[in-house]
Design a protein around this motif. Sequence first.
Motif, PDB file in Angstrom:
ATOM      1  N   ASN A 120     -49.477   4.157  -2.367  1.00  0.00           N
ATOM      2  CA  ASN A 120     -50.916   4.415  -2.341  1.00  0.00           C
ATOM      3  C   ASN A 120     -51.383   5.109  -3.616  1.00  0.00           C
ATOM      4  OD1 ASN A 120     -52.239   3.573   0.251  1.00  0.00           O
ATOM      5  ND2 ASN A 120     -50.436   4.615   1.053  1.00  0.00           N
ATOM      6  N   PHE A 123     -46.474  -3.172   7.120  1.00  0.00           N
ATOM      7  CA  PHE A 123     -45.385  -2.202   7.000  1.00  0.00           C
ATOM      8  C   PHE A 123     -45.332  -1.535   5.634  1.00  0.00           C
ATOM      9  CE2 PHE A 123     -44.009  -5.653   9.951  1.00  0.00           C
ATOM     10  CZ  PHE A 123     -44.420  -4.975  11.093  1.00  0.00           C
ATOM     11  N   GLU A 124     -46.427  -1.626   4.884  1.00  0.00           N
ATOM     12  CA  GLU A 124     -46.445  -1.019   3.555  1.00  0.00           C
ATOM     13  C   GLU A 124     -47.177   0.311   3.532  1.00  0.00           C
ATOM     14  OE1 GLU A 124     -48.132  -4.084   1.153  1.00  0.00           O
ATOM     15  OE2 GLU A 124     -46.218  -5.168   1.005  1.00  0.00           O
ATOM     16  N   GLY A 125     -47.832   0.657   4.637  1.00  0.00           N
ATOM     17  CA  GLY A 125     -48.531   1.942   4.689  1.00  0.00           C
ATOM     18  C   GLY A 125     -49.719   2.028   3.750  1.00  0.00           C
ATOM     19  N   ASP A 126     -50.314   0.885   3.435  1.00  0.00           N
ATOM     20  CA  ASP A 126     -51.436   0.864   2.509  1.00  0.00           C
ATOM     21  C   ASP A 126     -52.685   1.429   3.195  1.00  0.00           C
ATOM     22  OD1 ASP A 126     -53.647   0.186   0.970  1.00  0.00           O
ATOM     23  OD2 ASP A 126     -52.684  -1.616   0.187  1.00  0.00           O
ATOM     24  N   ILE A 153     -46.242   2.293  10.033  1.00  0.00           N
ATOM     25  CA  ILE A 153     -44.951   1.787  10.493  1.00  0.00           C
ATOM     26  C   ILE A 153     -44.257   1.303   9.235  1.00  0.00           C
ATOM     27  CG2 ILE A 153     -43.758   0.066  11.887  1.00  0.00           C
ATOM     28  CD1 ILE A 153     -46.171  -0.009  13.751  1.00  0.00           C
TER      29      ILE A 153
END
Lengths: 796, 347
Positions: free
Chosen positions: A566, B333-336, A513
Amino acid sequence: MLVSLNWLRELVDIPVDIETFAKRLTDTGTEVEGIEEPVPLFRGALTAKVDTIEIHPSRQDLFVLGIDASGGRRAVCITAARNLREGDIVPWGPPGSILANGTEITTRDFEGVISEGMVLSAEEIGLPEIADEFGILRLDPGTPPGEDVRKALGLDDAILEISITPNRGDLLSMVGIAREVAAVFPEAALKPLAPVIPPRAESLEAFRGITLDDPDCPYYALGAIDNVQIKPSPVTARVRLLLSGMRPISNVVDATNLVMLLIGQPLHAFDSAGLPDSEITVRSARKGEMILTLDGKTRIFEEADLLITSGGKPIGLAGVMGGEESEISGSTSRVLLESANFQSIRISRTSRKLGLPSEAAYRFARFVDPFKVEPALAIAMDLMVSWGAGVFGGWIASGDPGCATRKVTLSSGLLEKIISTGDLDMATTILRRLGITTADTDPLKRVYEIPSARPDISIEEDLVEEVARIRGYDLIKPALPPVLHSTGDITDRMRAERAVRSTAMARGYSEVITYSFVSPASISALRFPDTDIRSRPVALSNPLSVDISVLRTTLIPGLVQAALKNIRSGWRGPIRMIETGMVFIGKGEEVEEILKMGGCVCPGMDTRSPWGEQAVDDLHSVASDVMAIFASRGKTLKLVPGSEPFGHSGKTARAIVDGYDTGYLLELKPEIESEFELPSAMYLFELDMEPLIRGGNAVFGEVRKYPPVYRDISLIAEEGVCASDILELIRGLAGPFLENVRLFDVYTGKGIPEGKRSLAFSLAYRDPEKTLRDEDVDRTHGRLRELLMEKGIKLR
Amino acid sequence: MGIIAEDVRRIRSVFESELASAGNLDEIQKIRVRFLGRKGEVTSLLKRLGALPPEERPEAGRVLNELRDSMEEDISRKESECEGKEVALRESGEWTDVTLPGRGRPWGAFHPVAQIAQEAIDIFASMGFSVAYGPEVEDDFHNFEGLNIPPHHPARDMQDTFYLENSLLLRTHTSPVEVRSMKKWGAPLRIIVPGKTFRRDSDQTHSPMFHQLEGLLVDENISLAHLMGCLEAFANRIFGRNLAARYRGSYFPFTEPSLEMDVECVVCSGKNPSCRICKGTGWLEISGLGMTHPNVLRAGGIDPTRYNGFAWGMGLDRIAMLKYGLNDLRVFFEGDLTFLNSTGGDR
Ligand SMILES: [Zn+2]
């Protein structure tokens, strides 16, 4: 709001221990967020009288004090402070006592003279803000020596940090809290605060009068203090102010602030000499009028702002802040003290617009009872006179505080319906403790008189709340609602989202999200032409930062940012992320929200595996994922060559569902890829959720009785000719018994001419009515080969 | 008959010695063909039955059939013996490393907030609540005025708002969907509204974007007891055990009375004074709730003299944090992937 428990005890009994007190106040809606002891480390100091002051025999910069802490306790103390006179009462820390910073006081030898402990400054006590001069803190004259300094200064207190909800302006004062305490604890008696209000004067000496030119100031009173002497207020008053969260300033200002804290009415003191004329007019501002406010800033007004003016010039911003010209100073000789009522919304608006959240504005915005104007003025003037700040010079007023009460009816039926008891006698008892009275005793319905301090009580439900919260919500026994009119439906949209989630998760995607707002740069990085609506995102007027300042027009920037994050933080494996959410397209005055599903896949930097290269993701593996998601809702997704501004020109596909362009699947344009310094290719897709929401019915085939017969066909295609086109061609030419065609080999290289590909298909033929004979299939298949050759396709 | 009997003895004896020396399934198969095949020795004897005198035929037939059956049986036994040996041999000679990573892609990962939303929706759906949606870009009426929050009302300070042009804003709560749903469906009504909400705020426990689950029930004769019943049932389901609940007075402009609901700390149940999750209080705030204000019912076109109802709002992010023991909201909400995909084997 900070509430001194000692001060509160002067106004109401507190019949329980402090934890119980805090809990019950919290339960009834007045949340106690914290309880603190002021300067908790400071211990053991006593008040002492300075009997003698002598200069140190060998050190000219030190004084030897003979002090008396009463009860025969005398001591010698050395100090460097120069502000003491014989007879002053000072705080004395004997050996063994502890300063506010935790230091233990000891006996010290100052070149042959032993100092038994030390006399203390405000800073050493932990209250630097109350210091009014450099040196030792001199306590109020008349303070008895020998007393614990904590007690003498009112530090033996507990300070409650109370959070007041916006509807309860009446609780922004000590008397308001006391009233609430008396309601919450039936056994707690209120100690009445009934100020003697001197009669209103016809006029003030050398003052023409007050004119109210705006209905948002219904009542305005002005008192005069003459022969003013501006000094610090008494030490105990300074401590009390400080413990309540306000800085002590001077006797006049401190008196206004103490009264505001006590009864909730903001007051303002003008230096009479700073008024351009001997009159005050309250009116709306004229556009462009200006004033320099007390905080040293120039404020420019609009018509909506309410001003206090004199001689046609603004001298204050009503209910918010005074002007610098009429500020109290050391030379002030006459103080005009304003106690007035202003309309909440009007003050709230100005205060919010100018970003001026003063204590006064905060209270006015939450409503101040107009009936507090007179008592506040009386108490403040009385306090100033008693502190020797000046002499009483009379008071005048203009306008009218309005009605003292209003009527609201409560029926037993509504009470019963909401809190499961309709006992009006119980309700009346509780409401009386809140200062709400009733005259009649109808068993089904009662009319209550609501005091003007409680504007939040205007309808029956408000009374229900008062009764319910004081009675205690925990007395209500939970039960499920009895009637179910229909079943709950999670809706097709939710079913579609769940299908996306579970299918993608099962295929190795992580659900993310990301923020609905992104940076403008992250959108322009995608190279949309100006004609593309996605190039013009809707902007926030007040973003927190530029990184989150425009509404996303596509899910891609958020996904790409997450992938980059990432990669940059050292993730080496494959990245597979999926998100469902809204994108926002500005359409004139409106903003259209479109539900999308987006994904981002990177094979990663380290693709080694025991199984070799077959595990590495590419455009085709991602295609299969997207198709699987659509298949999970009974939808077939077809890919055709297409384009996107940020897609690789040879590796971009449009997705067709139900005949409509539903989105795209692509490899990121190499130029952007190198801009982002990606270690590998990045695959992106974004599709409308709409077909998934419409879908949902699983599709099943028919059971066939007769077996299929398989034949292969292998052909040479020009490079750039799509397999799907040839497949469609075969479908169209193969006749009625063709059931399925499947591409099983794509080959370039040895044996195939440069610029061409070999494609091999497996065809399944079946007759639903009978078993196909080999010779029938051979004839059909042969005919297909001829037709293909006629179309110019070279077979192998 | 004599000849037959002799043949039988002879065949039997040869068969037995051959079978005994057969070492694998192929050799056994050859023996079967030689004796029992279409042109095998037993088959030829059977063909000769017709040449015997009629009175001898039944006896001879019986003997031959017995011979054939017993040979079949011997072959089968020998076959399974052999098979067993071969299978055992195959198993003892082969090995695979079962600890290799599974082939194909490992499982991905659900987002904790989406997962909590899904569970919460299912729980409320079982109580008859249907999902409703509304726009994330709202107008002032639905976000504020229709919820009894007029312009410049101090309650607006409770929610710092992101504004767009044209007096539009990002909804600060899911409550605007209450009025929209009442207008659309009328009463009676049971809805839940999961969705994104936005406030101008950012620290460890506040994110400028977060998720709420709003609920609204409108019917006749609805009480606070019903509201408590629904929310306690929810809390017990989502946290998987019966938790003590308590209620405190509060204020929301769109409910009257207004309450806050706390549940027993899911981590320490109030037994750890230094608990990080409940800060030693033993209680966790999970929802703001109350009876729908008559003005809000009116704004939704519902007659408050006939119907009443209740509403609540809860932070899905907060419930996810509590349930999964997480302490920083912003990482959601950082998509880590190290956070989200902690079970995936794909690093
Ligand atoms: Zn805990």
